[in-house]
Structures are given as structure tokens and as C-alpha cells.
Design a protein around this motif. Structure first.
Motif, PDB file in Angstrom:
ATOM      1  N   GLU A 479       0.805  -1.226   0.000  1.00  8.43           N
ATOM      2  CA  GLU A 479       0.000   0.000   0.000  1.00  8.43           C
ATOM      3  C   GLU A 479       0.833   1.269   0.000  1.00  8.43           C
ATOM      4  O   GLU A 479       0.281   2.368   0.008  1.00  8.43           O
ATOM      5  N   ILE A 480       2.158   1.152   0.000  1.00  3.17           N
ATOM      6  CA  ILE A 480       2.993   2.361   0.098  1.00  3.17           C
ATOM      7  C   ILE A 480       4.102   2.357  -0.949  1.00  3.17           C
ATOM      8  O   ILE A 480       5.201   2.848  -0.710  1.00  3.17           O
ATOM      9  N   VAL A 481       3.800   1.800  -2.117  1.00  9.47           N
ATOM     10  CA  VAL A 481       4.768   1.762  -3.219  1.00  9.47           C
ATOM     11  C   VAL A 481       4.064   2.134  -4.522  1.00  9.47           C
ATOM     12  O   VAL A 481       2.840   2.212  -4.585  1.00  9.47           O
ATOM     13  N   TYR A 482       4.873   2.355  -5.552  1.00  8.07           N
ATOM     14  CA  TYR A 482       4.358   2.586  -6.908  1.00  8.07           C
ATOM     15  C   TYR A 482       3.380   3.752  -6.990  1.00  8.07           C
ATOM     16  O   TYR A 482       2.330   3.676  -7.624  1.00  8.07           O
ATOM     17  N   GLY A 483       3.705   4.837  -6.294  1.00  9.36           N
ATOM     18  CA  GLY A 483       2.895   6.038  -6.377  1.00  9.36           C
ATOM     19  C   GLY A 483       1.682   6.065  -5.476  1.00  9.36           C
ATOM     20  O   GLY A 483       0.886   7.017  -5.533  1.00  9.36           O
ATOM     21  N   LYS A 485       1.747   6.456  -2.262  1.00  8.65           N
ATOM     22  CA  LYS A 485       2.100   7.332  -1.147  1.00  8.65           C
ATOM     23  C   LYS A 485       2.219   6.540   0.151  1.00  8.65           C
ATOM     24  O   LYS A 485       1.662   5.454   0.292  1.00  8.65           O
ATOM     25  N   SER A 486       2.944   7.103   1.093  1.00  8.54           N
ATOM     26  CA  SER A 486       3.033   6.516   2.423  1.00  8.54           C
ATOM     27  C   SER A 486       1.696   6.685   3.135  1.00  8.54           C
ATOM     28  O   SER A 486       0.837   7.469   2.708  1.00  8.54           O
ATOM     29  N   LEU A 487       1.508   5.957   4.230  1.00 10.34           N
ATOM     30  CA  LEU A 487       0.254   6.080   4.972  1.00 10.34           C
ATOM     31  C   LEU A 487       0.011   7.512   5.415  1.00 10.34           C
ATOM     32  O   LEU A 487      -1.109   8.028   5.324  1.00 10.34           O
ATOM     33  N   LEU A 488       1.070   8.164   5.909  1.00 11.16           N
ATOM     34  CA  LEU A 488       0.914   9.540   6.374  1.00 11.16           C
ATOM     35  C   LEU A 488       0.507  10.455   5.237  1.00 11.16           C
ATOM     36  O   LEU A 488      -0.374  11.324   5.396  1.00 11.16           O
ATOM     37  N   PHE A 524       6.014   5.084  12.794  1.00 16.42           N
ATOM     38  CA  PHE A 524       6.459   6.429  13.175  1.00 16.42           C
ATOM     39  C   PHE A 524       6.126   7.468  12.105  1.00 16.42           C
ATOM     40  O   PHE A 524       6.632   8.587  12.125  1.00 16.42           O
ATOM     41  N   GLY A 525       5.254   7.117  11.155  1.00 20.22           N
ATOM     42  CA  GLY A 525       4.812   8.096  10.169  1.00 20.22           C
ATOM     43  C   GLY A 525       5.852   8.390   9.102  1.00 20.22           C
ATOM     44  O   GLY A 525       6.136   9.564   8.821  1.00 20.22           O
ATOM     45  N   GLN A 526       6.407   7.341   8.509  1.00 20.18           N
ATOM     46  CA  GLN A 526       7.325   7.527   7.384  1.00 20.18           C
ATOM     47  C   GLN A 526       6.643   8.420   6.352  1.00 20.18           C
ATOM     48  O   GLN A 526       5.479   8.215   6.007  1.00 20.18           O
ATOM     49  N   THR A 527       7.358   9.417   5.861  1.00 21.92           N
ATOM     50  CA  THR A 527       6.742  10.372   4.935  1.00 21.92           C
ATOM     51  C   THR A 527       6.850   9.950   3.481  1.00 21.92           C
ATOM     52  O   THR A 527       5.967  10.248   2.681  1.00 21.92           O
ATOM     53  N   SER A 528       7.916   9.258   3.121  1.00 17.35           N
ATOM     54  CA  SER A 528       8.111   8.865   1.730  1.00 17.35           C
ATOM     55  C   SER A 528       7.665   7.431   1.511  1.00 17.35           C
ATOM     56  O   SER A 528       7.519   6.654   2.461  1.00 17.35           O
ATOM     57  N   GLU A 533      15.911  -0.029  -1.572  1.00 18.62           N
ATOM     58  CA  GLU A 533      17.352   0.184  -1.739  1.00 18.62           C
ATOM     59  C   GLU A 533      17.961   1.049  -0.645  1.00 18.62           C
ATOM     60  O   GLU A 533      19.163   1.302  -0.662  1.00 18.62           O
ATOM     61  N   LYS A 534      17.155   1.505   0.296  1.00 23.40           N
ATOM     62  CA  LYS A 534      17.718   2.331   1.362  1.00 23.40           C
ATOM     63  C   LYS A 534      16.972   2.104   2.670  1.00 23.40           C
ATOM     64  O   LYS A 534      15.915   1.472   2.700  1.00 23.40           O
ATOM     65  N   SER A 535      17.540   2.636   3.729  1.00 25.09           N
ATOM     66  CA  SER A 535      16.969   2.478   5.061  1.00 25.09           C
ATOM     67  C   SER A 535      15.682   3.282   5.214  1.00 25.09           C
ATOM     68  O   SER A 535      15.407   4.235   4.467  1.00 25.09           O
ATOM     69  N   LEU A 536      14.881   2.885   6.187  1.00 22.83           N
ATOM     70  CA  LEU A 536      13.784   3.750   6.613  1.00 22.83           C
ATOM     71  C   LEU A 536      14.344   5.088   7.099  1.00 22.83           C
ATOM     72  O   LEU A 536      15.509   5.183   7.478  1.00 22.83           O
ATOM     73  N   ASP A 537      13.516   6.104   7.100  1.00 22.83           N
ATOM     74  CA  ASP A 537      13.956   7.457   7.486  1.00 22.83           C
ATOM     75  C   ASP A 537      13.883   7.626   9.006  1.00 22.83           C
ATOM     76  O   ASP A 537      13.026   8.340   9.547  1.00 22.83           O
TER      77      ASP A 537
END
Length: 677
Positions: A479-483, A485-488, A524-528, A533-537
Motif C-alpha cells: 500500500e505504500i509503493v508505486y505512487g 504514497k506513504s500512509l501519512l 512512526f509516520g514515514q513520509t516517503s 534500496e535504502k533504510s527507513l527514514d
């Protein structure tokens, strides 16, 4: 092909302490013998003695699709023969003209170590190679009937080279487990009447180090386990950890079905991670992918030059969405392969359950296919009868051998009885993902609160069918990939409203009937959007709104685990009651959750607008003093603080069909949970 160099296979100091001696020697009867030789190293033999791990009974079970422990027979196994150490190899390749083992030990010479085909028409090739051992890399060289030589991985290999290298590695999976306390009480942790709050994790991107370097299994055993314990989740669900060649598949294009990915360490390292979870009271669920596999040249596709593992009819054997190949569920040997694999992870890795991926794609012959692109079953319908039969056999077998596990179906349709017993006509899964709830809920929360009054049915409709299955509520990686958006970022409004909406969403989720699953970063409300390929923010936690969401998730996990009304009857209509759904103008809903003790039931009030509501009256099921035990608008969650700090005495005023009622303040875009003292 380019030759692969031998890799170093080291265990960490923590893992070394766990590894025991080699497995017991094999004592099976010698099947075929040639003149005994003792060559110098490197061993280059054209004829070697062969003995078998297969009895006639094994062969009978294998050919009938009833052998569920093939990992004890096929693949590479460290052993001795007549006092000589070496490795026993076996592989299923019924259409092959010849099969040999190739590796550094024989300079990748396809004629040096040829295996022997069994005389019983099983299609099994086997042989013993002396003077090689753990850590040797190898492949099977398979000569097809047209004379082509294929260099293939071992389908039963326990370890592989680090991708993009593709060779199998001789290994063992011996481990001295010390999680007996967890295993003894696991039935209480996985019970359908126990709380199950699942944290979904992608191993390679949860957290990284030194810029962008992946954490190992051993490092995750410290950092991830401590974090999940602190957050209060009951289980971790790992997205597929099985070996896969293509990293952007997130692990869902599996080839090494019997090996954890070497990207993160050895098999023993992954066992150590599971063990540390158990020692910290955390269950482990593994994503399992029996639906399809990729067509890499070294993999399962056309393994012996024919459609061995995949269905030969591409209307059933090819998946158009994922450009991958579908197992032949009607072939007995393939059924044994898949069920053996499920048992392997539950037994050898102490997994507490499996989440079965893409079940819907297996159940329907016309899944993602247009008219004319699929063939009906023998009754003219669109159900894949062979896959349905496999699921029933799989679940019956797993639950008979491991009655304290959970097998969870990711199934997105209205197929009847996915999580119902086989004897009632169901598929026998323990739980099913509630995809309808997820879709409706996210659509509702994405709407401006001004218009939610017109869409309240999206919020309440789930309870019409909520008890037809044992549902798990998923807010997963999909639910948070391919455009999407993140849950937040799905939430409407300004910054404060977006965070309040997210807190309200999680509060609704954890008080709705069913178990819960949340993908990493959401807590914790990831924004992106998620990027594998990278860590969570993690740096977002420097900011109060994100810390507030994280604190809320800790509080919800605590509430869920300590309030029996939220889990004792989470799959039963007796555990839920709507109190009021009629206040559409204010977008307020009220419901009760019930456990085995009547007085311990909870009242949940959701205010779906940013307007606080003073002196709002609701009906309650009993007389007494009520206390607010949770409020998503608390200051500790970065809310506005519209809470009900004082105890509330129920009035003998009939309201909403109840003999008693109370008056309280409803927080803006908030959830309030009440309990009688």
C-alpha cells in the motif's frame, strides 16, 4: 558460463558457538559399487561409488506426492562412505540423458563426477563424491535429451553464493537451539484467542549502516529484536528471506527455496535471529511463495530440459503479471517439493507460521487473464482444482505436525472458507488477510473530513463480513509503493490533521475485530514511499509529530495485549457490537468490544472530523463508573490534549438502545476507549 570462484563462508562468533558437530553418518545399503579408488587431491574421478539415502518406501511416497521430508534426501549432504568423508548428492531430473556435479573441486569438468540414475523410474540421480566438504560450491550439469548441457542450481541447497553469483554451497543446518521455553508456550502466543500484532519487515531496508550497507542477520538479532520488543509487537513477519537472484523483487522471486539469502549471512545466522526473537517473546512469521518462480537460466525453469516444476501448458504455467512461472500443482513430485519446503522452515528454522503469498493467483485459472487466455477446469469453472487440493493437503499436514503455528493466506477475493476447517469444505488456513477492510478504510481516510458523512458505509461495511473468516487486518508494503504514497501522505489536511488522521487510523485498526499487521515505517509516520534500496527514514524521529505516532503505536500494542476484550473473541460476532452508526452528520461511530468477562468490555468512540465535541452522549451497556483508558489525542501522541481525565458516572438515561448513558468530550480526529471501573 563464466566460472565462479570459491567463496569464503564464515560464521560470526555468536553463530560459531551454536554450531554442533556434523550430522550422523548415513548407513544406507550400497546400491551400486565400482572399483574403489583413492585419488590425490583435487579429486578427479570418472567412476565413483554410489549409495542411496532413498528407500523403496521413500520412492513410493515421492512418486505419489506424499513424501513431506524431501530435504532429508535430496540435495547435498555431508557424510562418510567406507570411512572416507565426502558429500552425497541427489537430484530429480527424469528427462536428463546424464547428470554430473561440477565445481571448483573438479575444475567445473562436466565429465568428472557423473551421478547414477536409479533403476526405479523415479528420475532421481545420485552419487557420492569423496574428499570434499562444507563450503564447496557446486552446480548440477544436466545433459538434456537433445544434447544440450544445462548448469543448474540445486533445488534443495541449504546455502548459496552471494548474488549475483549463482552456485549452490555444500552446507548443513545443524543448530543447538536454546528457545525451548518459547516453543513450549508457543501455542498460547499463536492461539486464535490471543493478541497478534505483526510488524512486517523487509530485511534489507529496515535499517542500514555505514552509509547504505545492509545489516546482517546477526546485527538484526540485536537491533531489530530490541526495537520490536520495545514497540510491543507480538510477531515479526519477514518478507521472503529465501534466496532470490533479483533484489527488486523484494524476495518474491524465489529460487533457493531451502536457503535463507546469503546476502545477510549463513543459515545459522538466520537461526540465531529467530532464536533471539523467541528469547524476547516475539514470534516469527515467514512469507512463503508457492505461487510462482522466476525463469533464470540456472533455476527451476525447464530444469532437465522439460517443464519439470512448472505446468507445461503456459495458460496455467506462466504468470503474465510477474513474468514468472507457475508450479505444476497436479504433479505429485512438485507437491512433495512444496509441502516439504513448508515443513522445512517450520522444523529446521523454528518459524512460528507462514504467510502464504498470492493465494488468489493460485485459486483462479483466469487470474489476470483475458477471455481465451485460460482453460476452464473439468467442470467448466475458473477454479484451479489442483491448487485447491494442494492447499488442503498443505494445511492438513502442517497443522497435524505443528498444531501451534499459524498459516495465513494473502487472499484478496471472496473465495469461500479460506480460513475454515477442511472438514467443512474450507481450505484450512488459520487466518486470511482482510483486503476489503484495507481498501475501504484507506479510501475513507483519504477523503476530506468534510465529506466523510457521505461515505460512512465504507467504514462500517467491513463488519458485515468480518466474521465469515478469521481475518488479519493488513496495512502492508503493497500500500505504500508505486505512487500510492506513504500512509501519512495519504491522509488529508494540514500537518496536524494528517498526523491526527494517522493516529485515528491506527486506533480504529487496533480496536476493530481481527489481528493486525503493519509494515515497517508506518509506526512512526514515514513520509516517503518505501524504497527497498535504502533504510527507513529514522531521522524523522527527531521531530515531535513522528515521535508522537511512535508513542501511540506503543500504547496501542499495550492496549491490545492487556485488554482481553480486544482479542479473546476477535473472530466472533459475540466479541463486537455496534452501539451507534447513525450520526453521519458528525461522522461519529460508537462500538463495543467484548471478551469472556462481561464487565471488561470496552466502548470505542471515533470522531472522524477535526471538530472536538463537548458533552457528547453515548449509550453504555451497564451502570457504573467509566474511565477513559486510551485517547489518541493525548499530548504524548502530539495531540491537542482533548481527553477525559475525570471518571464518568453512568446516568440512568436511556440512549442508543441502552438503559444507561454517559456524557463526554470527543477529541478532534480522535479515538477514545472507555472501560467501566
Amino acid at each position: 558460463m563464466a566460472k565462479t570462484s570459491k567463496v569464503t563462508t564464515q560464521t560470526t562468533e555468536k553463530s560459531k558457538k551454536k554450531v554442533s558437530k556434523k550430522e550422523p553418518l548415513i548407513t544406507e545399503t550400497v546400491v551400486t559399487a565400482t572399483e574403489e579408488t583413492q585419488p590425490p587431491a583435487p579429486v578427479i574421478l570418472k567412476n565413483v561409488e554410489v549409495f542411496s539415502r532413498f528407500s523403496d518406501f521413500d520412492i513410493s511416497l515421492f512418486k505419489s506426492g506424499k513424501h513431506y521430508r524431501l530435504f532429508e534426501k535430496f540435495g547435498s549432504h555431508l557424510t562418510e562412505y567406507q570411512g572416507v568423508p565426502g558429500v552425497y548428492f541427489s537430484v530429480w531430473a527424469p528427462s536428463a540423458k546424464s547428470v554430473s556435479v561440477i565445481g571448483n573441486f573438479n575444475y567445473w569438468d562436466k565429465f568428472s563426477h557423473q551421478l547414477f540414475v536409479r533403476w526405479d523410474s523415479s528420475g532421481i540421480w545420485e552419487g557420492f563424491v569423496p574428499h570434499i566438504g562444507k563450503g564447496e560450491i557446486y552446480k548440477f550439469c544436466i545433459e538434456t535429451q537433445n544434447g544440450t548441457f544445462l548448469e543448474k542450481m540445486d533445488p534443495y541447497a541449504q546455502h548459496f553464493e552471494v548474488p549475483p553469483l549463482t552456485a549452490s554451497i555444500v552446507w548443513d543446518n545443524w543448530y543447538e537451539w536454546t528457545d525451548s521455553e518459547w516453543m513450549a508456550k508457543r501455542h498460547t502466543k499463536n492461539s486464535l484467542s490471543s493478541p497478534m500484532s505483526v510488524y512486517e519487515v523487509h530485511v534489507g531496508s529496515w535499517r542500514r549502516k555505514n552509509g547504505n550497507e545492509k545489516l546482517t542477520f546477526v546485527e538484526l538479532a540485536d537491533q531489530l529484536v530490541n526495537y520490536v520488543k520495545d514497540m510491543g509487537f507480538t510477531h515479526i513477519e519477514f518478507m521472503p528471506v529465501m534466496e532470490h537472484p533479483y533484489e527488486p523483487s523484494w524476495g518474491y522471486q524465489v529460487l533457493g527455496y531451502f536457503a535463507p539469502s546469503s546476502r545477510f549471512g549463513t543459515p545459522q545466522d538466520f537461526m540465531y535471529l529467530v532464536e533471539e526473537c523467541h528469547k524476547n517473546d516475539i514470534g516469527v512469521l515467514l512469507d512463503w511463495v508457492p505461487s510462482h518462480f522466476p525463469g533464470d537460466a540456472h533455476g527451476l525453469y525447464e530444469y532437465d530440459g522439460t517443464h519439470l516444476y512448472e505446468h507445461p501448458d503456459m495458460r496455467r504455467g506462466y504468470h503474465p503479471d510477474w513474468k514468472s512461472y507457475i508450479f505444476n500443482y497436479g504433479r505429485n513430485e512438485v507437491r512433495s517439493f512444496l509441502i516439504s519446503n513448508a515443513i522445512y522452515w517450520l522444523e529446521r528454522y523454528h518459524a512460528d507460521g507462514l504467510r502464504v503469498d498470492a493465494v488468489a493467483s493460485m485459486l483462479y485459472l483466469d487470474y489476470s487473464r483475458n477471455a481465451g487466455e485460460w482453460e476452464p477446469n473439468i467442470f467448466g469453472g475458473n477454479h484451479n482444482l489442483e491448487a485447491i487440493s494442494l492447499f488442503k493437503e498443505l494445511n492438513e499436514t502442517l497443522y497435524s505436525q505443528f498444531p501451534d503455528i499459524q498459516v495465513i493466506a494473502e487472499e484478496s477475493t471472496s473465495f469461500t472458507g479460506v480460513s475454515r476447517p477442511i472438514y467443512t469444505g474450507g481450505l484450512g488456513f488459520g487466518q486470511k488477510w482482510m483486503m476489503g477492510w484495507m481498501n475501504d478504510t484507506l479510501k475513507y481516510f483519504a477523503k476530506d473530513p468534510m465529506y466523510r458523512r457521505h461515505h460512512q458505509d465504507q467504514l462500517t461495511f467491513s463488519t458485515v463480513y468480518a466474521f465469515s473468516e478469521n481475518f488479519m487486518l493488513p496495512l502492508s508494503h503493497d500500500e505504500i509503493v508505486y505512487g500510492k504514497k506513504s500512509l501519512l501522505e495519504k491522509m488529508p489536511g494540514d500537518e496536524w490533521q494528517r498526523f491526527a488522521n494517522l493516529r485515528l487510523l491506527f486506533s480504529y485498526m487496533f480496536t476493530h475485530p481481527g489481528t493486525n499487521l503493519l509494515f515497517m515505517g508506518g509506526e512512526f509516520g514515514q513520509t516517503s514511499e518505501w524504497n527497498f534500496e535504502k533504510s527507513l527514514d529514522w531521522w524523522l524521529l527527531e521531530h515531535a509529530p513522528h515521535r508522537g505516532v511512535q508513542n501511540l503505536m506503543k500504547a496501542l500494542n499495550h492496549l491490545y495485549k492487556t485488554e482481553a476484550a480486544l482479542y479473546e473473541k476477535q473472530f466472533s460476532q459475540d466479541g463486537f457490537e455496534w452501539i451507534d452508526t447513525s450520526d453521519r452528520n458528525n461522522s461519529v461511530v460508537v462500538y463495543a468490544r467484548k471478551g469472556n468477562v462481561h464487565k471488561e468490555q470496552l466502548i470505542i468512540i471515533l470522531n472522524m472530523t477535526p471538530l472536538p465535541r463537548e458533552n457528547y452522549r453515548i449509550g453504555v451497556p451497564m451502570q457504573g463508573i467509566w474511565a477513559e483508558i486510551f485517547n489518541s489525542d493525548s499530548h504524548e501522541f502530539w495531540g491537542s490534549g482533548k481527553t477525559n481525565k475525570s471518571l464518568i458516572m453512568a446516568d440512568e438515561i436511556a440512549w442508543q438502545g441502552k438503559a444507561y448513558s454517559i456524557s463526554l468530550t470527543l477529541p478532534p480526529l480522535g479515538a477514545s476507549v472507555l472501560k467501566v471501573k
